[in-house]
Motif scaffolding. Structure first.
Motif, short mmCIF file in Angstrom:
data_model
loop_
_atom_site.label_atom_id
_atom_site.label_comp_id
_atom_site.label_asym_id
_atom_site.label_seq_id
_atom_site.Cartn_x
_atom_site.Cartn_y
_atom_site.Cartn_z
N SER A 27 0.74 -1.18 -0.04
CA SER A 27 -0.16 -0.01 0.09
C SER A 27 0.79 1.28 0.01
CB SER A 27 -0.98 0.05 1.36
OG SER A 27 -0.30 0.05 2.54
N LEU A 28 0.08 2.28 -0.22
CA LEU A 28 0.76 3.74 -0.40
C LEU A 28 -0.25 4.63 -0.01
CD1 LEU A 28 3.65 4.99 -1.08
CD2 LEU A 28 2.36 5.69 -3.35
N VAL A 29 0.21 5.34 1.21
CA VAL A 29 -0.70 6.32 1.81
C VAL A 29 -0.40 7.85 1.18
CG1 VAL A 29 -1.71 7.58 3.73
CG2 VAL A 29 -1.24 5.22 3.82
N ILE A 30 -1.50 8.51 0.45
CA ILE A 30 -1.19 9.75 0.12
C ILE A 30 -2.18 11.04 0.57
CG2 ILE A 30 -0.01 8.93 -2.28
CD1 ILE A 30 -2.87 9.86 -3.57
N MET A 31 -1.77 12.04 0.60
CA MET A 31 -2.72 13.03 0.96
C MET A 31 -3.58 13.70 -0.39
SD MET A 31 -3.62 14.93 3.79
CE MET A 31 -2.50 15.04 4.94
N TYR A 32 -4.74 13.76 -0.26
CA TYR A 32 -5.57 14.31 -1.16
C TYR A 32 -6.72 15.18 -0.67
CZ TYR A 32 -8.33 14.69 -5.77
OH TYR A 32 -9.18 15.21 -6.68
N ALA A 75 -5.74 5.51 0.69
CA ALA A 75 -4.85 4.58 0.75
C ALA A 75 -4.76 4.06 -0.54
CB ALA A 75 -5.16 3.60 1.62
N LEU A 76 -3.64 3.88 -1.41
CA LEU A 76 -3.53 3.25 -2.64
C LEU A 76 -3.04 1.85 -2.54
CD1 LEU A 76 -1.69 5.70 -4.73
CD2 LEU A 76 -3.98 5.62 -4.32
N VAL A 77 -4.02 0.66 -2.88
CA VAL A 77 -3.69 -0.60 -2.48
C VAL A 77 -3.42 -1.55 -3.65
CG1 VAL A 77 -4.47 -2.68 -1.25
CG2 VAL A 77 -4.92 -0.40 -0.13
N TYR A 78 -2.08 -2.27 -3.66
CA TYR A 78 -2.25 -3.21 -4.66
C TYR A 78 -2.52 -4.41 -3.87
CZ TYR A 78 0.01 -6.71 -7.84
OH TYR A 78 0.25 -7.47 -8.86
N PRO A 79 -3.50 -4.92 -4.46
CA PRO A 79 -4.33 -6.49 -3.60
C PRO A 79 -3.46 -7.65 -4.06
CG PRO A 79 -5.78 -5.72 -5.51
CD PRO A 79 -4.59 -4.51 -5.43
N ASP A 80 -3.96 -8.68 -3.07
CA ASP A 80 -3.21 -9.81 -3.31
C ASP A 80 -4.08 -10.62 -3.89
OD1 ASP A 80 -2.42 -12.70 -2.94
OD2 ASP A 80 -1.78 -12.36 -0.86
N LYS A 111 -10.60 6.77 2.14
CA LYS A 111 -11.00 5.51 1.32
C LYS A 111 -9.70 5.10 0.70
CE LYS A 111 -10.81 8.42 -3.02
NZ LYS A 111 -11.55 8.90 -4.28
N VAL A 112 -10.01 3.66 0.07
CA VAL A 112 -9.34 2.85 -0.62
C VAL A 112 -9.45 3.01 -1.90
CG1 VAL A 112 -8.55 0.35 -0.91
CG2 VAL A 112 -9.01 1.40 1.44
N VAL A 113 -8.25 3.17 -2.60
CA VAL A 113 -8.27 2.90 -4.07
C VAL A 113 -7.31 1.78 -4.63
CG1 VAL A 113 -7.80 4.02 -6.41
CG2 VAL A 113 -8.55 5.49 -4.40
N LEU A 114 -7.89 0.84 -5.35
CA LEU A 114 -7.20 -0.27 -5.67
C LEU A 114 -6.26 0.06 -6.94
CD1 LEU A 114 -9.62 -3.27 -5.18
CD2 LEU A 114 -8.34 -2.29 -3.56
N GLN A 115 -5.11 -0.65 -7.12
CA GLN A 115 -4.17 -0.47 -7.99
C GLN A 115 -4.18 -1.93 -8.80
OE1 GLN A 115 -2.56 2.70 -8.37
NE2 GLN A 115 -4.25 2.96 -6.90
N ASN A 116 -4.38 -1.75 -10.04
CA ASN A 116 -4.22 -2.97 -11.12
C ASN A 116 -2.80 -3.32 -11.01
OD1 ASN A 116 -6.97 -2.89 -11.59
ND2 ASN A 116 -6.53 -1.16 -13.33
#
Length: 420
Positions: free
Chosen positions: A341-346, A352-357, A394-399
């Motif tokens: 994951s990577l936490v950013i400020m917006y 939270a940008l999340v690359y899922p398993d 919020k969580v945003v999933l990364q492909n």
């Protein structure tokens, strides 16, 4: 030799055996080897690159003084014996692998075995089962994957979770986990040295509870690399050990034990400067010779160093609170279906940008929406444990997996200005 702009060098490479035979027609003896004299410790030995987490790589000029100091420190804190095996999975272009595996191993008589494939848990397990290493150096991601995918599933049942809370049986489960962990690492492991990135707090707590021999090494290319490291039985939880011998540390804070400030250091391990980059050299060294690491830290009265995060990564909440995204990411990465994951400020809110398993989610039959929903439920549960100013909105999933440097650090600058 991949490329050469020198005819003399190209000729030498193409005629290596013949030239060597002319130079040493009888045999190659000890007296033919000439080391740099002790009177020249400041002589340049290596120009090593810094992996570009900021987007700009630089050439770090390391003198013999730094390399010798680091190698001798490795031997005092780890102590391999001639004939011991080392499995090397770090790139030789990175100073952590160059010093901890190659230079240290060669200088003290170890046998080195190099992985020729990406260090997945399966590749590592196969390799260590064959060569039974005495020590290994790796980045946290490797250890986390091994424990999450190979150790924890064997004890992480409903019964196992219940038994862990019963002291008498808990010790039996922990002993079983320790035995299995040592077996997975080849059955001969003396110490696993972890460095290059923050170690997941929950995984570390588990590894520590079963008395697995791990230690955290902290440093940077500019120190060739070691700044802090303690033997595994002296390493405090979530710390990276104490100052290496020959290194002096301080935290630029009004209260270094409680209020984070930038960690600075000076001593035998530090570089000469950046290659052909005087401006950058003057930016990292102050007038008193302190090298500014760019990391926020605290140091307790016993000397244990706790890294909070990169200065440049620190986020400021709307109420003026300092937020260290690495600490939140460590918690996120331990949630179900989260790979990294990577936490950013917006808009003054944390995202939270999340690359899922994806392997786990497919195994459990989750489509994209169900996967996001499960991770979002975990986010809400995690927020209950976090201070109001550092909660994730919020969580945003990364492909795709996050882009990384050679030492597997996420290139944050590529994602900081995203519109999620």
């Amino acid at each position: 030799l991949v490329n050469s702009r020198s005819e003399k060098l190209s000729f030498a490479r193409e005629h290596l055996n013949a030239l060597f035979g002319q130079r040493f027609p009888m045999m190659f003896l000890r007296e033919h080897v000439h080391f740099t004299p002790e009177s020249s410790p400041e002589q340049l030995a290596v120009i090593n690159y810094t992996s570009g987490t900021t987007g700009f790589s630089k050439g770090v000029m390391l003198p013999y003084r730094s390399l010798v100091s680091n190698v001798l420190f490795c031997n005092r804190t780890i102590g391999i014996a001639p004939g011991d095996n080392i499995v090397s999975m770090l790139p030789m272009g990175h100073v952590f692998g160059l010093v901890y595996d190659f230079l240290y191993g060669v200088c003290f008589g170890a046998h080195l075995y190099f992985l020729t494939r990406m260090p997945s848990p399966k590749v590592i397990m196969t390799t260590v089962a064959e060569f039974h290493p005495r020590i290994m150096s790796c980045v946290p991601l490797v250890i986390e994957k091994i424990f999450k995918k190979e150790v924890l599933p064997k004890i992480d049942s409903k019964l196992g979770k219940l038994l862990l809370h019963i002291p008498i049986i808990s010790e039996k489960i922990k002993e079983k986990a320790r035995t299995e962990s040592l077996r997975l690492f080849g059955g001969n492991i003396k110490e696993v040295i972890i460095g290059g990135a923050p170690f997941n707090a929950e995984v570390e707590a588990f590894v520590r509870s079963i008395n697995f021999p791990y230690s955290i090494a902290y440093g940077m290319t500019e120190c060739g690399p070691i700044i802090c490291h303690s033997p595994w039985h002296e390493t405090a939880y979530m710390s990276c050990g104490r100052a290496a011998e020959g290194m002096e540390l301080k935290v630029l804070s009004s209260d270094p034990a409680r209020i984070p400030g930038e960690l600075v250091c000076r001593g035998r391990n530090t570089m000469l400067g950046y290659y052909k980059n005087q401006e950058a050299t003057e930016q990292i060294f102050d007038a008193d010779g302190w090298l500014h690491t760019g990391d926020m830290a605290v140091i307790n009265p016993e000397g244990d160093v706790y890294i909070k995060g990169r200065c440049k990564n620190m986020l400021l909440s709307a109420s003026g609170q300092n937020i260290y995204p690495e600490e939140i990411e460590s918690r996120l990465n331990n949630l179900p279906y989260v790979n990294e994951s990577l936490v950013i400020m917006y808009n003054e809110k944390l995202v939270a940008l999340v690359y899922p398993d994806l392997g786990e989610s497919l195994k459990d039959g989750l489509d994209d929406h169900a996967l996001w929903r499960q991770i979002d439920i975990s986010r809400q549960e995690l927020n209950k444990e976090l201070p109001p100013y550092s909660q994730i909105t919020k969580v945003v999933l990364q492909n795709e997996e996050f882009e990384k440097t050679a030492k597997k650090s996420i290139k944050r600058y590529l994602y900081q200005n995203m519109n999620p």
